[in-house]
Design an enzyme around this catalytic site. Structure first.
Site, PDB file in Angstrom:
ATOM      1  N   GLY A  55       0.823  -1.206   0.000  1.00 38.12           N
ATOM      2  CA  GLY A  55       0.000   0.000   0.000  1.00 38.12           C
ATOM      3  C   GLY A  55       0.853   1.250   0.000  1.00 38.12           C
ATOM      4  O   GLY A  55       2.066   1.211   0.230  1.00 38.12           O
TER       5      GLY A  55
ATOM      6  N   GLY B 211      -1.513   2.584   6.807  1.00 38.79           N
ATOM      7  CA  GLY B 211      -1.736   1.822   8.031  1.00 38.79           C
ATOM      8  C   GLY B 211      -1.235   0.395   7.996  1.00 38.79           C
ATOM      9  O   GLY B 211      -1.790  -0.457   8.685  1.00 38.79           O
TER      10      GLY B 211
ATOM     11  N   HIS C  44      -5.658  35.700 -12.895  1.00 38.90           N
ATOM     12  CA  HIS C  44      -5.177  34.353 -13.226  1.00 38.90           C
ATOM     13  C   HIS C  44      -6.066  33.297 -12.556  1.00 38.90           C
ATOM     14  O   HIS C  44      -6.548  32.361 -13.216  1.00 38.90           O
ATOM     15  CB  HIS C  44      -3.723  34.202 -12.767  1.00 38.90           C
ATOM     16  CG  HIS C  44      -3.108  32.887 -13.107  1.00 38.90           C
ATOM     17  ND1 HIS C  44      -2.231  32.718 -14.148  1.00 38.90           N
ATOM     18  CD2 HIS C  44      -3.256  31.651 -12.541  1.00 38.90           C
ATOM     19  CE1 HIS C  44      -1.858  31.451 -14.217  1.00 38.90           C
ATOM     20  NE2 HIS C  44      -2.466  30.787 -13.243  1.00 38.90           N
ATOM     21  N   GLU C  45      -6.296  33.448 -11.243  1.00 40.76           N
ATOM     22  CA  GLU C  45      -7.111  32.458 -10.528  1.00 40.76           C
ATOM     23  C   GLU C  45      -8.580  32.541 -10.952  1.00 40.76           C
ATOM     24  O   GLU C  45      -9.275  31.518 -11.003  1.00 40.76           O
ATOM     25  CB  GLU C  45      -6.980  32.663  -9.014  1.00 40.76           C
ATOM     26  CG  GLU C  45      -5.555  32.624  -8.492  1.00 40.76           C
ATOM     27  CD  GLU C  45      -4.823  31.358  -8.888  1.00 40.76           C
ATOM     28  OE1 GLU C  45      -5.472  30.311  -9.084  1.00 40.76           O
ATOM     29  OE2 GLU C  45      -3.583  31.418  -9.026  1.00 40.76           O
TER      30      GLU C  45
END
EC number: 3.4.24.-
Length: 658
Positions: free
Chosen positions: A218, A223, A440-441
């Site tokens: 994984g 985990g 731009h954003e």
């Protein structure tokens, strides 16, 4: 998933302390005692302050009548030690008379008070002790230094090849399946190992054999280590843990010796679990290195293979290993009889993320408005470690604000910090730079709103975060495991939206370098579509770029494209065509909705940060309600906040367009 250590108590004793300082104090006390002992045995010299004179000078003073009294001590050598006083003053003197000299009669004739005594001689044992004391001190100090080096090396003079595996008993830092959430399939697959360790006869009655090894595969932070510890905690058996790098040393044969010693320890504590973390450090494909392959790492791997499936059966020993690079492991490790079972530990889905958040929220005082489901929906792609970091960051933010409870607002701020980076409000930007960043954003956001296949906008900001001057964050409505062609075209158009907005508003010559990351993202996406995913009509459903491969030096890198020059030119043309198509789509959207671009850019200049709902409100002509806090801030009263962890950078969630 709960990665926090268990509290110390009767069932969880603290780890053993380092006794280096204690041993040092003991040895210093021993040395001090020896010196004191010698000082006690050494006789005190009563004439230590007397003036030493020659024998001739002494006889001249006797003849002159200056000597009052003397004390003569005769030794074994025949020489006489003479000490005495003068007629005038308290000054004393000492001298030595040669052997055979009749000094006593001459002193008596001169009227000197003469006293005779035998010189005290020490015993042979005292003499030997005084002579050997320096050697005893040197040997003692050397023994102390060697002992400390052996302790640090791990196990005595012959302990260089001993295993470095640490054993965790069931009563120390116990973890169970209740502490593991979000990976139910992997947990169920490993439940069989727990049942075998509890009742081996259940499987032996039907002739079944439990898998000797399980390989947990994984991404980092999902985990794997916690799951292995939970297996040991549920089964109630000893748990040995070691890293793959602990086997590898610069001396050939040491790693193999440590493998043998580890299995010997495991046999003495069977049934037990041996967990090898990052097994790819020792289990890489043999023959991938330089030379003839007879090196330390490969000998260690050979010994591991023999121990796992050799002539001697290791009954009751379960080997669990974890890696995030299964592609580099040696095939002999993965064959039946060794790591029979490969368990994939994936990133959790929305249900798993909600359960993981609930596990980590147990130790955090929560406000009534906190909803784990909402947080889980807004964190697609997060691993268990990422979610633990998010909860921890929220708790730290609440503590800095002086709150007693962690509210939903802190979780939102923590999510933005983890996803987009910390705000850099101290960064000084000119008005022209802020204005260009806002347009731009806004260009990214307007194109995203008008591309049906694009993900919804989560937040847009012109506050510098991380390495970007501004950012538009999009989040998918659900977990995505594959992407469609229309979504990829939409993502390329959104990526080019910032560059197009700059060109429309400020002109061709004023276009900035702020779109470098967007261009890189769009180019890579187009290349993958052409060379790997078969999404080019011109090139067809053929893979042109080979997968990642391991070179002879052991590094993993792309092998490149094994194609003709003509095919390579066609591929480059198709990549450019896809990127330019995205550019044209973005330009068409922003040209048709120039008023929305202007409105949103002005709103970003005013508010700096807008959520997805606020963007829709602004474009609809509504007002944004930025009210203050709903209630007074309550100071914290001794709340305990866990220590913050670091999260490695990585692409999480939907595309973040900078």
């Amino acid at each position: 998933m709960n990665n926090n250590p268990q509290p110390q108590g009767p069932e969880n004793p603290p780890p053993p302390r380092n006794n280096w300082s204690k041993s040092f104090v003991v040895w210093m006390a021993i040395i001090f005692g020896l010196v004191l002992f010698v000082q006690v045995l050494s006789p005190a010299d009563p004439n230590a302050d007397a003036t030493k004179i020659g024998y001739s000078e002494f006889m001249e003073k006797v003849d002159a009548g200056e000597v009052k009294a003397v004390n003569i001590a005769t030794g074994n050598s025949g020489n006489a030690s003479i000490s005495g006083t003068y007629n005038e003053g308290d000054e004393t003197f000492t001298t030595v008379a040669p052997a055979g000299t009749n000094v006593a009669d001459r002193l008596v004739e001169a009227g000197v008070d003469v006293q005779a005594r035998e010189e005290e001689q020490g015993s042979i044992w005292q003499y030997l002790l005084l002579q050997s004391l320096p050697f005893i001190l040197i040997l003692g100090i050397s023994f102390f230094i060697i002992r400390q080096m052996q302790k640090n090396a791990g196990g005595g003079a012959m302990g260089f090849g001993k295993s470095k595996a640490r054993m965790l008993t069931e009563n120390r830092q116990k973890v169970t399946f209740e502490d593991v959430a979000g990976i139910d399939e992997a947990r169920e697959e490993l439940q069989e190992i727990v049942e075998f360790l509890k009742d081996p006869n259940k499987f032996a009655r039907l002739g079944g054999q439990i898998p000797k090894g399980a390989l947990l595969v994984g991404s980092p932070g999902t985990g794997k280590t916690l799951l292995a510890r939970a297996i040991a905690g549920e089964a109630g058996v000893p748990f040995f843990t070691i890293s793959g790098s602990d086997f590898v040393e610069m001396f050939v044969g040491v790693g193999a010796s440590r493998v043998r010693d580890m299995f010997e320890q495991a046999k003495k504590n069977a049934p037990c679990i041996v967990f090898i973390d990052e097994i790819d450090a020792v289990g890489r494909h043999r023959g991938a290195g330089l030379g003839n392959g007879n090196d330390e790492r490969e000998q260690t791997l050979n010994q591991l293979l023999v121990e796992m499936d050799g002539f001697e059966a290791n009954e009751g020993i379960i080997i669990i290993a974890a890696t995030n690079r299964p592609d580099v492991l040696d095939p002999a490790l993965l064959r039946p009889g060794r790591f029979d079972r490969q368990v994939v530990v994936p990133r959790p889905d929305i249900e798993g993320r909600e359960k993981i958040l609930q596990v980590h929220m147990r130790k955090v005082p929560l406000a009534p408005d906190v909803d784990a489901r909402v947080i889980a929906r807004g964190t697609p792609g997060f691993s268990g470690a990422d979610l633990a970091n998010l909860v921890n960051e929220a708790a730290l933010m609440a503590a800095r604000k002086g709150k007693r409870l962690v509210a939903m607002s802190e979780f939102e701020e923590a999510k933005d910090k983890v996803m987009m980076g910390a705000e850099r409000r101290s960064m000084v930007m000119t008005e022209d730079e802020k204005k260009m960043t806002a347009y731009h954003e806004a260009g990214h956001a307007i194109v995203a709103l008008h591309e049906p296949a694009s993900d919804p906008i989560h937040k847009a900001t012109i506050i510098p975060r991380g390495r970007a001057l501004g950012m538009v964050m999009r989040l998918p409505e659900r977990d995505n495991y594959s992407y469609h062609r229309d979504k990829m075209h939409a993502n390329m158009a959104v990526a080019m939206g910032g560059r197009v907005a700059e060109e429309i508003i400020f002109g061709y010559d004023k276009v900035s370098s702020g779109a470098s990351g967007d261009i890189q993202y769009a180019t890579k996406l187009a290349r993958d579509m052409v060379t790997q995913w078969g999404m080019s009509d011109e090139m067809g459903p053929i893979q042109y770029e080979e997968q990642q491969g391991e070179t002879f030096l052991g590094y993993s890198q792309s092998q490149g494209m094994n194609v003709s020059q003509e095919t390579a030119r066609k591929i480059d043309a198709e990549i450019r065509k896809l990127v330019e198509t995205g550019y044209d789509r973005a330009k068409q959207v922003l040209t048709d909705h120039g008023d929305e671009l202007e409105t949103l850019a002005q709103a970003l200049l005013e508010y700096e940060t807008l959520s997805g709902d606020e963007i829709k409100t602004v474009l609809a002509g509504g007002e944004i309600d930025r009210g203050g806090p709903t209630g007074p801030v309550i100071p914290a009263a001794g709340s305990s906040i866990p220590k913050a962890g670091k999260r490695k950078p990585g692409g999480i969630g939907g595309p973040a367009t900078a």
